[in-house]
Design an enzyme around this catalytic site. Structure first.
Site, PDB file in Angstrom:
ATOM      1  N   ARG A  58       0.814  -1.224   0.000  1.00 37.82           N
ATOM      2  CA  ARG A  58       0.000   0.000   0.000  1.00 37.82           C
ATOM      3  C   ARG A  58       0.842   1.267   0.000  1.00 37.82           C
ATOM      4  O   ARG A  58       0.424   2.280  -0.550  1.00 37.82           O
ATOM      5  CB  ARG A  58      -0.983  -0.015   1.171  1.00 37.82           C
ATOM      6  CG  ARG A  58      -2.069  -1.074   1.017  1.00 37.82           C
ATOM      7  CD  ARG A  58      -3.110  -0.987   2.104  1.00 37.82           C
ATOM      8  NE  ARG A  58      -2.525  -0.891   3.418  1.00 37.82           N
ATOM      9  CZ  ARG A  58      -2.535  -1.860   4.331  1.00 37.82           C
ATOM     10  NH1 ARG A  58      -3.103  -3.012   4.069  1.00 37.82           N
ATOM     11  NH2 ARG A  58      -1.993  -1.668   5.509  1.00 37.82           N
ATOM     12  N   GLU A  95       1.779  -4.803  14.458  1.00 31.58           N
ATOM     13  CA  GLU A  95       0.685  -4.972  15.404  1.00 31.58           C
ATOM     14  C   GLU A  95       0.097  -6.372  15.451  1.00 31.58           C
ATOM     15  O   GLU A  95      -0.478  -6.768  16.441  1.00 31.58           O
ATOM     16  CB  GLU A  95      -0.417  -3.926  15.185  1.00 31.58           C
ATOM     17  CG  GLU A  95      -1.020  -3.909  13.808  1.00 31.58           C
ATOM     18  CD  GLU A  95      -0.312  -2.993  12.832  1.00 31.58           C
ATOM     19  OE1 GLU A  95      -0.972  -2.570  11.874  1.00 31.58           O
ATOM     20  OE2 GLU A  95       0.894  -2.709  12.988  1.00 31.58           O
TER      21      GLU A  95
END
Length: 170
Positions: A58, A95
């Site tokens: 991305r 994460e």
């Protein structure tokens, strides 16, 4: 233009408890995407970058048009085995897992002022890895530019005094 209106919230993706911010509606709107690239360029110009660095996948979506708008080159950061020449490697935690990123050893010169670009700043693992890759190349990180920052995750702490521009705080 309200950029946040072009970000879709997807609960429990990629695993339970994670709220995913889907940028595909933003990418589908030439007007909204152009607005984002314009705002990023406006924030980046005072930093005088000579090269943009971004991680797949991305990050590439924002970095390529931004580099073109700024009139500078793009140095892609990829996963292991995706770059054909000698590369620096850095492993890091994110994460919901861990990863390794690579940068061609000849992608940057010591005189380069690098703008690191990505879609989301969360825990800071990815941006920290890119900062370390730029450092190993001998170049300087002039600043970072992100579409979104997940404020509660505290990722900006890895930046120290590196300037950060963010379009959306969530």
């Amino acid at each position: 233009m309200d950029i946040a209106a072009f970000i879709r919230h997807v609960p429990d993706y990629p695993k339970p408890g994670i709220l995913f911010y889907d940028i595909t509606p933003l990418l589908a709107s030439p007007e909204a995407f152009g607005e984002v690239i314009g705002r990023m360029a406006d924030a980046a110009r005072p930093l005088r970058p000579t090269r943009v660095v971004a991680a797949e996948a991305r990050g590439f979506l924002f970095a390529a048009p931004l580099a073109q708008r700024l009139g500078v080159g793009l140095a892609p950061v990829r996963k292991p085995g995706k770059l054909p020449c000698a590369a620096f490697e850095v492993s890091y935690d994110l994460e919901y897992g861990s990863n390794t990123l690579c940068l061609h050893k000849d992608a940057l010169a010591p005189a380069d002022r690098v703008l690191i670009v990505d879609d989301v700043l969360a825990t800071g693992g990815t941006v920290d890895a890119m900062i370390r890759l730029v450092g190993r190349s001998g170049a300087t990180v002039a600043g970072c530019c992100m579409l979104m920052e997940l404020d509660a995750l505290g990722g900006r702490t890895v930046l120290g005094d590196i300037p950060l521009s963010v379009l959306l705080h969530v």
